[in-house]
Design a protein around this motif. Structure first.
Motif, PDB file in Angstrom:
ATOM      1  N   LEU A 274     -17.191  79.247   4.128  1.00  0.00           N
ATOM      2  CA  LEU A 274     -16.012  79.658   3.358  1.00  0.00           C
ATOM      3  C   LEU A 274     -14.743  79.406   4.157  1.00  0.00           C
ATOM      4  CD1 LEU A 274     -17.257  83.130   2.027  1.00  0.00           C
ATOM      5  CD2 LEU A 274     -17.358  80.912   0.865  1.00  0.00           C
ATOM      6  N   LEU A 275     -13.611  79.408   3.476  1.00  0.00           N
ATOM      7  CA  LEU A 275     -12.329  79.337   4.169  1.00  0.00           C
ATOM      8  C   LEU A 275     -12.260  80.448   5.209  1.00  0.00           C
ATOM      9  CD1 LEU A 275      -9.899  78.639   1.197  1.00  0.00           C
ATOM     10  CD2 LEU A 275     -10.282  77.143   3.167  1.00  0.00           C
ATOM     11  N   PRO A 276     -11.696  80.189   6.381  1.00  0.00           N
ATOM     12  CA  PRO A 276     -10.925  79.011   6.787  1.00  0.00           C
ATOM     13  C   PRO A 276     -11.752  77.831   7.261  1.00  0.00           C
ATOM     14  CG  PRO A 276     -10.936  80.635   8.540  1.00  0.00           C
ATOM     15  CD  PRO A 276     -11.686  81.244   7.404  1.00  0.00           C
ATOM     16  N   ALA A 277     -13.052  77.794   6.992  1.00  0.00           N
ATOM     17  CA  ALA A 277     -13.850  76.649   7.449  1.00  0.00           C
ATOM     18  C   ALA A 277     -13.310  75.348   6.856  1.00  0.00           C
ATOM     19  CB  ALA A 277     -15.303  76.845   7.033  1.00  0.00           C
ATOM     20  N   LYS A 278     -13.525  74.297   7.573  1.00  0.00           N
ATOM     21  CA  LYS A 278     -13.124  72.970   7.091  1.00  0.00           C
ATOM     22  C   LYS A 278     -13.880  72.685   5.788  1.00  0.00           C
ATOM     23  CE  LYS A 278     -12.454  68.366   8.807  1.00  0.00           C
ATOM     24  NZ  LYS A 278     -13.226  67.244   9.335  1.00  0.00           N
ATOM     25  N   ASN A 279     -13.205  72.140   4.808  1.00  0.00           N
ATOM     26  CA  ASN A 279     -13.807  71.893   3.496  1.00  0.00           C
ATOM     27  C   ASN A 279     -14.350  73.166   2.847  1.00  0.00           C
ATOM     28  OD1 ASN A 279     -13.301  69.144   3.934  1.00  0.00           O
ATOM     29  ND2 ASN A 279     -15.257  68.901   5.000  1.00  0.00           N
ATOM     30  N   GLY A 280     -13.784  74.277   3.233  1.00  0.00           N
ATOM     31  CA  GLY A 280     -14.278  75.547   2.703  1.00  0.00           C
ATOM     32  C   GLY A 280     -13.707  75.903   1.346  1.00  0.00           C
TER      33      GLY A 280
END
Lengths: 496, 496
Positions: free
Chosen positions: A5-11
């Motif tokens: 999930l955000l803040p993950a990249k491409n989340g």
């Protein structure tokens, strides 16, 4: 897994998908909440839930769960909870699920900020200021002048009132402690909320110095008793400081006679607080606000929009007539938070008025509901709830198997009554009947919760054995739900 | 109009439509929050917002607004607020926007219930109990035994600690007030949070009886100073009661030496409280938890998961080693709420332990995050934040134009520094330079807020003029955001 999930990249995509699945669970819950064919609750004992029902495992572990499991956890949490918005939930002074208020809470948690400074809550701080002013206008303080804060509930609001009363008369207590003051006493009704006593204990007065006032048969303070107890305290060398008048008591819904109490407070120079946590909402109703006549003479007022006005929990205001006294009482001038050299007008920073540091944003949902309903909408809601409770009163006051705890039309939506099962109807009054009757309400309530059909409160009061206290603040309740409650009590209690 | 929504007849469709439109606004806000090309805030002065910007009208009125307008109000509220989850928001100890935590808050507001009884919050009450036990295990109390509550913030949690310390040693204060006790004194660091002093004022000790302890250059209490001040107080005839050790001070992020303080508390039989509001989260990290060594000897601990652990506001726990003392201190046994004759085990009713009556459900979001991350996920988050702050420290400690407020690697994520604009770099130390330097941070901060690019806090401390306090608790922050902050400070401050 949650690390996608955000803040993950491409989340972004998984985040939106996850949130929409959560919303799907929540909107389904909302729909069912208003559906009378669903239960109010699916009761389980603590040990059952702790053992884990159908895989619902409350234990926390070292390793993460999958997002799928998180969604299941959300569903289960709602499944085994209580639908406080259900039209047949009457158990608490706070009930109902206002959709605008709900949207307001969702937005509040998304904004995830703190009320202490304008810097990080500019809009919410101003909303609070304008709303408090509006509430003070309704109390009747000239031009809505004064001060106030939203606090984490009526007990804390009441605690504020005692603190500022003490600061007003004995400001040196702030620095020197209670030993700088004489023996101070507080007065409140024997029917008042226990938070006044809690405040007395916490703030160092001691519960022995919280003098309980006698009430009439309707639970209203007898002004002559107040005056007698003030004189008695003075005679003993104590110093009367503070009187709490309750506007809408918890059990009876009684309104103390504020004007007469205000006369006495003026005569003896005492702080007058009105605890309108429950009854404050009636100020919105032209038909019912006379019950609070005299409130404009109070020095401080507690008013919980999360009770009678149907605002989601929590939303409680402490309102104060004298400007500046909240800050005087509570400020510590922490340099790291309340820098005087900010670029904006720092009088908008509210944090140093509070006993809290961080303070939850409780204003937005209320502000949004007020926008959506207008004052007129709150008035309609309140009038409707009082009508419904009068409907209940009229229905049972002469009905076989019912006894009212006090006579006359209730002042608030509280209707207090005993249900007398057929087996007790012929029995003469006495200890045996009292003991048996004392067990009736708990038994019916237990069966009600097991069957999950409706919920209503009960309690003893003084020398009165357990009785039902019905209250209506739920906007979804109708006459049919009142009828249902009575049918249910009779169904469950008939053979006791 | 809002009266078409549930519980209105046929209100289901408009309700779902309305809620989905709100969710659309919120999910768009969430997406933008994590987008570094958006501003952290769109600053306006109070008078500008009060006058109404582009039709955003904060005033409340008698008549209802349309649902379309309500949605516009929601959009505007977010537009003029502060994005506390933005990767470049470093202004507060609480920052970030955890998606699971957010979902948890949405569910909590949909459930809209109250923590006081198992009756109406069965699942949440059990989650609180299990989570508090887990936290006590991490503190190191045998088998996680003890007691605790979630409270509306660290200031209230700290207030609880003072109340129960007093109750432990002078239980008669509950009934008789502070006059039943000798002159009691409390000890806390000059760097500690102001809530200890606030508690001293509120609870009737008086701020004069809150003795401030000297610290070393890193802001840590000097144990010898504590002992000297205890002896001094005793010599004056006062009675030392309570010592607060801070685990992660607000400005410096300092950890007081708990073990050495515990030795002194044992020697003189004093209550030891650890204010780990900010630093408690480090208990989750095998690498950093040694900074709290000795915490297992504390009598009570404040720990705010809404700070270092990224849980949405509000989420603060007061944890107590001795079981039963919270209830002993605070119970008033209100019959209408805590009926002893319920059908379930009423020891699960938590309300009478609290100074509140109603209590907001703060547990669910935290429980859900713990499920989703596991203990391991919190550990990773904390280690990452501390790494980032060390990155910042390494970057600026020898950089031209920077002076550190104290030497050495920060204990927590707090990095305190002055930015020295070129115009001040050659200037000899003295009043003129101090006065000028004092104005630098506020000026840069004001420009930062006007441009809306990032936010960081500043304050003076003791005789030190205004300096920046950088903190990292935001899970979305990366090294590039730290670099951005430094670039921005230099861009805005270069010509001062």
């Amino acid at each position: 897994m949650s690390f996608n999930l955000l803040p993950a990249k491409n989340g972004e995509e998984p985040t939106m998908q996850f949130l929409l699945e959560v919303v799907d669970i929540l909107t389904n819950y909302v729909k069912k909440t208003f559906d009378r064919s669903t239960k109010v609750l699916d009761f389980h004992h603590p040990h059952q839930l702790l053992e884990g029902i159908e895989g619902f495992n409350l234990e926390l572990s070292d390793q993460p769960e999958s997002l799928e499991q998180i969604l299941v956890d959300c569903r289960d949490t709602l499944k085994y909870g209580v639908r406080t918005g259900h039209p047949r939930f009457f158990n608490q002074l706070s009930s109902g699920l206002d959709i605008i208020g709900l949207a307001g809470e969702w937005l509040t948690s998304t904004a995830n900020t703190n009320m202490f400074t304008y810097e990080i809550a500019p809009v919410f701080v101003l909303m609070e200021q304008l709303t408090l002013k509006k509430m003070r206008e309704m109390i009747g303080w000239p031009n809505g002048e004064g001060d106030g804060l939203f606090s984490p509930g009526g007990a804390i609001s009441n605690m504020y009132s005692v603190m500022i009363a003490r600061y007003k008369y004995f400001p040196e207590v702030k620095t020197k402690g209670m030993s700088a003051a004489p023996r101070l006493v507080l007065f409140t009704s024997e029917h008042s909320h226990y938070s006044i006593k809690k405040a007395g204990a916490a703030l160092g007065f001691g519960t022995d110095n919280v003098i309980l006032l006698s009430t009439d048969e309707r639970g209203r303070v007898i002004p002559a008793d107040l005056e007698a107890k003030i004189l008695d305290a003075k005679q003993k060398g104590y110093v009367p400081l503070f009187v709490n008048a309750t506007a809408g008591s918890t059990v009876y819904g009684a309104f103390d006679p504020i004007s007469e109490i205000a006369d006495i407070c003026e005569k003896y120079n005492l702080w007058l607080h009105v605890d309108g946590a429950w009854g404050g909402g009636l100020l919105m109703s032209r038909k019912h606000r006379h019950k609070l006549n005299g409130i404009e003479r109070a020095n401080s007022v507690t008013w919980n929009p999360h009770k009678m006005m149907g605002v989601p929990l929590q939303c409680s205001a402490i309102l104060v007539r004298e400007k500046g006294i909240l800050a005087g009482c509570n400020s510590m001038c922490a340099g790291y938070l309340f820098q005087p050299d900010k670029q904006y007008d720092v009088t908008y920073d509210t944090g140093d008025k509070a006993i809290q540091c961080g303070r939850h944003v409780d204003i937005f949902k209320f502000w949004l509901m007020w926008k959506a309903k207008g004052t007129a909408g709150f008035e309609q809601h309140i009038d409707k709830c009082l009508d419904l409770s009068q409907y209940l009163y009229n229905k049972i006051k002469n009905r076989e198997g019912y006894e009212m705890v006090f006579d006359g039309v209730p002042q608030h939506t509280n209707v207090c009554f005993w249900y007398i099962p057929p087996s007790l109807r012929g029995m003469p009054d006495g200890d045996e009947r009292r003991e048996k009757l004392h067990r009736v309400a708990p038994k019916i309530k237990a069966m009600m919760m097991e069957s999950g059909t409706t919920m209503v409160g009960y309690q003893p009061q003084g020398n009165k054995v357990n009785f039902f206290r019905m209250v209506v603040s739920n906007p979804s309740a109708t006459q049919s739900d009142i009828d249902f409650l009575i049918d249910e009590i009779e169904r469950l209690g008939h053979d006791l």
